[in-house]
Design an enzyme around this catalytic site. Structure first.
Site, PDB file in Angstrom:
ATOM      1  CG  LEU A 256      -2.014   1.199   1.242  1.00 43.87           C
ATOM      2  CD1 LEU A 256      -2.907   1.258   0.200  1.00 43.87           C
ATOM      3  CD2 LEU A 256      -2.688   1.297   2.530  1.00 43.87           C
ATOM      4  CE1 TYR A 257       6.203   5.207   1.706  1.00 41.31           C
ATOM      5  CE2 TYR A 257       7.543   3.519   0.535  1.00 41.31           C
ATOM      6  CZ  TYR A 257       7.275   4.927   0.991  1.00 41.31           C
ATOM      7  OH  TYR A 257       8.452   5.602   0.840  1.00 41.31           O
ATOM      8  CB  ALA A 258       4.619   0.846  -3.691  1.00 39.17           C
TER       9      ALA A 258
ATOM     10  CB  THR B 252       0.070   5.766  -0.697  1.00 37.44           C
ATOM     11  OG1 THR B 252       1.445   5.574  -0.184  1.00 37.44           O
ATOM     12  CG2 THR B 252      -0.964   5.140  -0.024  1.00 37.44           C
ATOM     13  CE  LYS B 253       5.931   8.504  -0.512  1.00 41.88           C
ATOM     14  NZ  LYS B 253       6.265  10.024  -0.231  1.00 41.88           N
TER      15      LYS B 253
END
Length: 342
Positions: A151-153, A155-156
């Site tokens: 999810l981090y990726a 969002t970026k």
């Protein structure tokens, strides 16, 4: 010039702000001082920046548009650099809402701010994690990045897409830079180098994921800051691609003053040689705990840095040996006394 930098109490934001202050610029910092890791480390970074009369700190969350507006009104920035985010691939698995709040809602607020301010240049921190499941190496900016594995990726990648639409609709010159495993003094305690040094000093085992097969394009923080400072002056203009060597494609949008750039040296290092370098710098052996890959992780990251070089004439080149040695000196001389005094 006047800079508004989000995330100045963070690892990279601190180093960038310190560099800008040293060059005589005015810097307004905006940071939430969240408890994702020890706030005392963040406070110590800000305390160093506050030694300069040209630095002003504002404390607030990206999700708080009023707080962000107050900081911008005080800063009246020529340049807007957005580095603040909820970081960490593994943390995003267990705490997804914080990534939606900071990285999506918060970044939307920054884009709205840029829409109102019309800065000379909007610079945004993305990540090599957006390349996700790609297997072709090295990663090129023109490669598809449609399969994030955390999810981090995601969002970026969303930040990149949102910023392109704002650049197109509102003519905000924008550069997104993709970081590759940044490390160095004043780093984050949740990152591998910090955790490894901490554990080895205490005689605890270190967790080595991927059973030691992983490799990373480690980027020393001073090299990263040098690249950002140079990119700040490489303002994208629609219809004006950079002159690049054969085989290097500019990512300048055909419909907006927008581009994305890798920041890395293009020299991947295996995890086991990295651990061995730490052992040499500490003069201590590591107790290795070999583990399988973690969810959301990838085996390798490896950048093509040629677009960065075409735009700035610069390519990160600090060796892992030099960078790890600098971190270990900082850890022993600064961090351990800081922690002991707490």
């Amino acid at each position: 010039m006047r800079f508004l930098v989000t995330g100045t109490a963070g690892f990279i934001g601190f180093h960038l702000a310190r560099r800008l202050l040293a060059e005589g610029h005015d810097v307004t910092g905006f940071d939430a001082m969240t408890s994702y890791y020890d706030v005392r480390l963040k406070e110590a970074r800000h305390a160093i920046l506050e030694r300069s009369e040209r630095f002003t700190a504002h404390i607030g969350r990206l999700e708080d548009r009023d707080a962000l507006d107050r900081a911008a009104e005080a800063a009246r920035p020529d340049m807007l650099v957005h580095l603040a985010a909820q970081a960490g691939v593994r943390h995003s698995i267990d705490h997804p809402q914080t990534y939606v709040d900071a990285n999506l809602v918060g970044s939307f607020n920054v884009l709205e701010l840029a829409r109102a301010l019309k800065p000379r240049h909007l610079l945004l921190a993305s990540t090599s994690s957006v390349y996700g499941a790609n297997e072709a190496m090295p990663f090129r900016e023109i490669d598809r990045a449609d399969h994030p594995v955390s999810l981090y990726a995601a969002t970026k990648k969303a930040l990149e897409a949102m910023s392109h639409s704002y650049a197109h609709l509102f003519a905000v010159p924008t550069t997104c830079f993709r970081f590759f495993t940044v490390y160095g003094p004043w780093g984050r305690p949740d990152m591998a180098l910090f955790k490894f040094v901490d554990a080895i000093r205490a005689g605890r085992p270190i967790d080595i994921y991927g059973e030691g097969r992983m490799q990373r394009d480690f980027t020393y923080v001073d090299d990263l800051v040098e690249a950002i400072v140079r990119l700040a002056h490489a303002v994208p203009e629609r219809g004006c691609p950079v002159a690049a060597p054969e085989g290097v494609a500019d990512t300048l949008s055909p419909v907006a003053p927008w581009r994305v750039v890798n920041i890395a040296g293009g020299e991947p290092v295996g995890l086991m040689p990295f651990v061995e370098t730490i052992e040499r710098c500490l003069g201590l052996p590591a107790i290795r705990n070999m583990l399988a890959m973690q969810p959301g992780d990838v085996v390798s990251t490896f950048a093509d840095p040629r677009l960065l070089e075409a735009l700035t004439g610069y390519r990160p080149a600090t060796s892992v040996e030099t960078g790890v040695e600098a971190f270990v000196r900082w850890y022993l001389d600064v961090y351990e006394p800081l922690r002991a005094a707490a």
